[in-house]
Write a protein that holds these residues in place. Structure first.
Motif, mmCIF file in Angstrom:
data_model
loop_
_atom_site.group_PDB
_atom_site.id
_atom_site.type_symbol
_atom_site.label_atom_id
_atom_site.label_comp_id
_atom_site.label_asym_id
_atom_site.label_seq_id
_atom_site.Cartn_x
_atom_site.Cartn_y
_atom_site.Cartn_z
ATOM 1 N N TRP A 2 12.448 -11.320 -1.880
ATOM 2 C CA TRP A 2 11.547 -11.442 -0.731
ATOM 3 C C TRP A 2 10.625 -10.239 -0.585
ATOM 4 N N TRP A 3 11.019 -9.114 -1.176
ATOM 5 C CA TRP A 3 10.173 -7.916 -1.184
ATOM 6 C C TRP A 3 10.517 -7.100 -2.425
ATOM 7 N N PRO A 4 9.955 -7.461 -3.574
ATOM 8 C CA PRO A 4 10.334 -6.797 -4.833
ATOM 9 C C PRO A 4 9.917 -5.332 -4.866
ATOM 10 N N ALA A 5 10.730 -4.532 -5.527
ATOM 11 C CA ALA A 5 10.481 -3.091 -5.602
ATOM 12 C C ALA A 5 9.401 -2.784 -6.625
ATOM 13 N N ASP A 6 8.510 -1.861 -6.283
ATOM 14 C CA ASP A 6 7.557 -1.353 -7.270
ATOM 15 C C ASP A 6 8.338 -0.662 -8.382
ATOM 16 N N TYR A 7 7.990 -0.974 -9.621
ATOM 17 C CA TYR A 7 8.642 -0.361 -10.784
ATOM 18 C C TYR A 7 10.172 -0.567 -10.736
ATOM 19 N N LYS A 8 10.612 -1.615 -10.010
ATOM 20 C CA LYS A 8 12.037 -1.943 -9.869
ATOM 21 C C LYS A 8 12.832 -0.799 -9.239
ATOM 22 N N TRP B 14 -1.284 1.319 11.911
ATOM 23 C CA TRP B 14 -1.721 0.831 10.598
ATOM 24 C C TRP B 14 -1.199 1.719 9.465
ATOM 25 N N ASP B 15 -1.054 2.990 9.732
ATOM 26 C CA ASP B 15 -0.558 3.914 8.714
ATOM 27 C C ASP B 15 0.901 3.629 8.352
ATOM 28 N N ASN B 16 1.611 2.933 9.211
ATOM 29 C CA ASN B 16 3.009 2.585 8.943
ATOM 30 C C ASN B 16 3.157 1.171 8.408
ATOM 31 N N GLY B 17 2.057 0.637 7.882
ATOM 32 C CA GLY B 17 2.107 -0.704 7.321
ATOM 33 C C GLY B 17 3.240 -0.858 6.324
ATOM 34 N N ASN B 18 4.037 -1.884 6.525
ATOM 35 C CA ASN B 18 5.142 -2.289 5.638
ATOM 36 C C ASN B 18 6.356 -1.369 5.676
ATOM 37 N N THR B 19 6.369 -0.376 6.555
ATOM 38 C CA THR B 19 7.630 0.350 6.741
ATOM 39 C C THR B 19 8.665 -0.555 7.403
ATOM 40 N N ASP B 20 8.202 -1.613 8.067
ATOM 41 C CA ASP B 20 9.147 -2.584 8.611
ATOM 42 C C ASP B 20 9.972 -3.233 7.506
ATOM 43 N N LYS B 21 9.369 -3.420 6.328
ATOM 44 C CA LYS B 21 10.103 -3.997 5.189
ATOM 45 C C LYS B 21 11.162 -3.017 4.684
ATOM 46 N N SER B 22 10.826 -1.720 4.715
ATOM 47 C CA SER B 22 11.791 -0.711 4.261
ATOM 48 C C SER B 22 13.036 -0.723 5.141
ATOM 49 N N ARG B 23 12.835 -0.803 6.442
ATOM 50 C CA ARG B 23 13.991 -0.803 7.350
ATOM 51 C C ARG B 23 14.816 -2.081 7.198
ATOM 52 N N ARG B 24 14.156 -3.211 6.935
ATOM 53 C CA ARG B 24 14.909 -4.451 6.725
ATOM 54 C C ARG B 24 15.732 -4.380 5.430
ATOM 55 N N LEU B 25 15.180 -3.729 4.431
ATOM 56 C CA LEU B 25 15.938 -3.541 3.189
ATOM 57 C C LEU B 25 17.182 -2.698 3.428
ATOM 58 N N LEU B 26 17.098 -1.776 4.391
ATOM 59 C CA LEU B 26 18.228 -0.891 4.680
ATOM 60 C C LEU B 26 19.261 -1.515 5.609
ATOM 61 N N TRP B 27 18.974 -2.679 6.167
ATOM 62 C CA TRP B 27 19.899 -3.272 7.133
ATOM 63 C C TRP B 27 21.322 -3.443 6.578
ATOM 64 N N GLY C 204 4.629 -7.795 -3.845
ATOM 65 C CA GLY C 204 4.543 -7.482 -5.268
ATOM 66 C C GLY C 204 3.128 -7.067 -5.626
ATOM 67 N N GLN C 205 2.528 -7.747 -6.601
ATOM 68 C CA GLN C 205 1.194 -7.381 -7.064
ATOM 69 C C GLN C 205 0.113 -7.665 -6.023
ATOM 70 N N TYR C 206 0.441 -8.395 -4.965
ATOM 71 C CA TYR C 206 -0.534 -8.723 -3.926
ATOM 72 C C TYR C 206 -0.397 -7.833 -2.682
ATOM 73 N N THR C 207 0.435 -6.821 -2.776
ATOM 74 C CA THR C 207 0.725 -6.019 -1.583
ATOM 75 C C THR C 207 -0.515 -5.286 -1.069
ATOM 76 N N MET C 208 -0.620 -5.270 0.251
ATOM 77 C CA MET C 208 -1.693 -4.530 0.911
ATOM 78 C C MET C 208 -1.067 -3.597 1.938
ATOM 79 N N THR C 209 -1.384 -2.309 1.879
ATOM 80 C CA THR C 209 -0.901 -1.364 2.887
ATOM 81 C C THR C 209 -2.076 -0.604 3.478
ATOM 82 N N ASN C 210 -2.589 0.398 2.755
ATOM 83 C CA ASN C 210 -3.719 1.156 3.312
ATOM 84 C C ASN C 210 -5.050 0.820 2.653
#
Length: 765
Positions: free
Chosen positions: A84-90, A130-143, A330-336
């Motif tokens: 659901w949220w693949p890691a960059d460079y695994k 906006w600078d914290n874009g997708n940090t929500d995904k990081s916290r969900r990965l840590l759940w 993945g390859q379509y990710t948008m953050t900043n």
């Protein structure tokens, strides 16, 4: 919510004050009608009622964790890529470093607010910047980790420890880790982050302009916080802010306002990182070290990205920035909006970032999302592997904020130093990362776990541990008598003790009476501390200290820090007795004295308030452009005071003659030096009228209604306790005919609280 009893109420919420459908178009609320109202309720945030684990002893629970197993669990998760949220460079390492960095990087030295200490990245507004874009995904990965350890591991500690583990799996030697951070359980409504004129959309899509006629639907975004143009070396960043743009942690990576100019970016970086308590070497270490890992994401234009978490639809379950392009990740990710990696090996610690920055010339280009970034001029420059497409190679990338390190002469010197000595760079980044992630932790007594470094660092405001036998009740009684017999006034003794302790701020747990820094530079010579009188008090107390310690056999001692506090306690007991309400003031010994060598003068000087209503001190030349009573509210909040504690302390300090310049503003009594409730009796009396002395309404005359004669004078920080509805109701309790005894009891309790705020050596926080 629907009211079935009245068809006209269909679609309305019965809870008045609840806004439906967002801010735009909703009826005005209390703060819309009365924007100048002092929000005293800010003192009552984060109450135990909001904390489902208020009955837990976090220190005890954390210390029972198998710490090495915890780290193993985190490290295993970091290389377990999810569909659901693949890691960059695994490898989630770089992503988690960014999460940690952005959690800690909100810290600012001016008021100690921000930082990773309460995991505020989980709540608005920070979770939706906006600078914290997708940090929500990081916290969900840590759940899964948080779920496993539950109450024994706070989100705040987990987020910082994960950053350390991420660096370690990428072969970087971290300096250490201290646990002990307690989570907040509601958004922080008191920290001023600057004008948050933002519609929740990506910067590229938000309208930029002026805040228009007070309507939230006309707010704007990405406002620069500078006074002056980005290229103006004399421009100033609004105090006390650390970030140069709203909704960003530090600076715009494309340059101020997205102008793409490296030297302008360098000026912004220096000011922003200085506000975070970082010098040039630490700044370069953090940027160069952090950009040794991972990549930036900008494969999709900002207009296609969904709203931030706080504005996301219900079915998003708290995750924002949904991306409709391709898989959305993945390859379509948008953050900043900037796309690419800085190095050929984005998951390994090396010096390639600096090598590439200086070896090659760089030119502007535009990312697919329309952001300004830089690419090597030399087509033979090394490539970097694509983060998700096997076998594909991409051009290296630099941001304007990276080129700034090469363009600025001072930053360039640091970079060259790191280029020539990779081991030195490694240590510098390790220590800077440790400072970044622990700067708001306060004294080392709060640090938990087996990886706390033994070294005391200057930015930790070190205070020597207490190794001597403490004074007992008999000793305390003798010392009190000696202090009161020394000829020092009640006012002078109270002033010294209050000045020593009340510099504490709970935001970053700095300041307080422990260490006796009141006797050292810079605190010793602050104008607001009555330096001439203060040093007379300190010299007298040093004599008492010397005589007492010399008279003891064995290991018993009393520190100057303890004597300063004890002097205040003795003076209050005398003042209460003189007012006809005798009381015993609590005193807990065990403070020690630090040294000038262990005091970072420049850093500590930031603790000096620009305005302090407790002493009726206000520096108009330096102060914030807001009424003094609002800064006073902020001071009370930094001291963790509630409304009654704030009120009772002010009433007591006024009658004890504590104005910094010995002025009589607010000293509503004919018997100064006695702990009476006279302040409140005058404040609530209708026998007086309150007349401004000038158009600025900073000073007031308190005139007898019948004769018109001026009986007293007052400041805004006095009158607010009779003007504000919530504070006046508290003041009336203490001003009543039966209020004297309650006033003294509550004043002593609040006084003791302030004297003990920094005693992490004896209390659990």
């Amino acid at each position: 919510m629907k009211n079935n009893d009245n068809p006209e109420d269909s679609g309305k919420c019965p809870f008045r004050g609840t806004r439906i459908g967002g801010a735009a178009g909703t009826p005005p609320q209390i703060d819309d009608w009365w924007p100048n109202r002092l929000q005293v309720e800010l003192l009552h945030q984060d109450q135990p009622a909001a904390n489902p684990m208020s009955d837990e002893n976090y220190k005890e629970a954390f210390n029972k964790i198998d710490f090495q197993q915890l780290k193993q669990d985190i490290k295993a998760l970091l290389v377990d890529s999810k569909e659901w949220w693949p890691a960059d460079y695994k490898n989630y390492g770089p992503q988690m470093v960014r999460m940690t960095w952005h959690a800690a990087g909100t810290y600012r030295i001016a008021d100690g607010r921000g930082g990773a200490g309460q995991a505020m990245q989980r709540f608005a507004p920070i979770n939706s910047w906006w600078d914290n874009g997708n940090t929500d995904k990081s916290r969900r990965l840590l759940w899964p980790i948080k779920q496993k350890y539950g109450a024994a591991l706070s989100w705040a500690d987990l987020m910082v420890l994960t950053g350390n583990c991420a660096l370690e799996i990428m072969n970087f030697p971290t300096y250490g880790f201290g646990g002990g951070r307690r989570d907040a359980w509601e958004p922080d409504r008191s920290t001023y982050w600057g004008p948050e004129f933002w519609d929740g959309k990506p910067f590229k899509e938000s309208k930029v302009g002026e805040y228009s006629d007070g309507h939230p639907d006309k707010m704007v975004t990405q406002t620069l916080r500078w006074k002056g143009e980005p290229s103006d070396e004399n421009r100033d960043l609004e105090n006390p802010l650390g970030a140069t743009h709203q909704a960003l942690i530090y600076v715009n990576p494309e340059g101020p306002g997205g102008n793409g100019k490296p030297l302008d970016s360098a000026r912004a970086i220096r000011e922003s990182f200085k506000r975070m308590a970082m010098d040039d070497e630490e700044t370069v270490a953090l940027i160069a070290g952090g950009h040794a890992f991972g990549k930036s994401h900008g494969m999709v234009t900002a207009d296609k990205i969904g709203p931030a978490p706080e504005a996301a639809p219900l079915q998003a379950m708290g995750m924002g920035w949904q991306n409709p392009e391709g898989t959305g990740f993945g390859q379509y990710t948008m953050t900043n909006g900037i796309e690419g990696s800085w190095t050929p090996n984005p998951t390994q610690w090396d010096n390639d970032y600096l090598i590439n920055l200086f070896k090659f010339e760089w030119k502007n280009k535009e990312s697919l999302a329309g952001a300004i970034q830089w690419t090597p001029v030399d087509s033979n420059a090394p490539k970097t592997p694509d983060a998700h497409r096997e076998g594909m190679m991409d051009d290296l990338m630099m941001m304007t904020s990276d080129i700034a390190l090469k363009a600025d002469p001072e930053y360039r010197k640091v970079c060259e130093k790191f280029l020539n000595d990779f081991d030195y760079f490694t240590v510098a980044f390790s220590k800077a990362w440790y400072k970044l992630t622990h700067r708001d932790m306060g004294p080392k007594d709060r640090y938990l776990g087996p990886e706390v470094p033994k070294e005391d660092l200057l930015w930790q405001d070190p205070v020597p541990a207490c190794h001597h036998e403490l004074v007992n009740d008999t000793d305390i009684a003798v010392l009190k008598n000696q202090i009161l017999s020394s000829g020092l006034s009640v006012s002078a003794l109270v002033s010294a003790a209050w000045s020593s302790a009340a510099v504490y701020r709970h935001s970053d747990k700095r300041g307080g009476a422990n260490g006796a820094r009141i006797a050292l530079e810079p605190q010793n010579n602050w104008e607001m501390n009555r330096p001439s009188e203060l040093n007379k008090v300190l010299n007298t107390l040093r004599t008492i200290q010397s005589d007492f310690n010399a008279s003891q056999s064995g290991n018993k001692e009393v520190s100057l820090a303890d004597l300063v506090v004890l002097g205040g306690c003795a003076a209050i007991e005398k003042a209460a007795k003189d007012a006809g309400t005798p009381i015993s003031v609590p005193f807990t010994p065990g403070r020690t004295d630090t040294t000038q060598e262990l005091t970072d003068v420049e850093s500590f000087d930031w603790l000096k308030p620009v305005s302090d209503g407790f002493k009726n001190y206000h520096n108009d030349k330096i102060g914030y452009n807001v009424p003094s009573e609002r800064i006073f509210l902020d001071r009370a909040q930094l001291l963790t005071l509630n409304a009654p504690e704030w009120t009772v302390l002010v009433g007591g300090l006024r009658v004890l003659d504590q104005n910094y310049d010995y002025a009589k503003h607010g000293v509503f009594t004919q018997r100064p030096g006695e702990l009476s409730n006279d302040f409140f009796r005058v404040l609530t009396s209708m026998d007086y009228e309150w007349v401004p002395q000038g158009e600025n309404e900073m000073l007031f005359n308190v005139n007898d209604r019948k004769s018109g004669a001026t009986k007293y004078t007052a400041t805004r920080c006095d009158l607010i306790f009779g003007s504000n509805a919530q504070l006046r109701n508290v003041a009336e309790v203490y001003g009543a005919d039966d209020g004297q005894e309650r006033f003294v009891k509550d004043f002593v309790a609040a006084w003791d609280k302030v004297m003990m705020l920094d005693r992490y050596d004896v209390k659990d926080d």
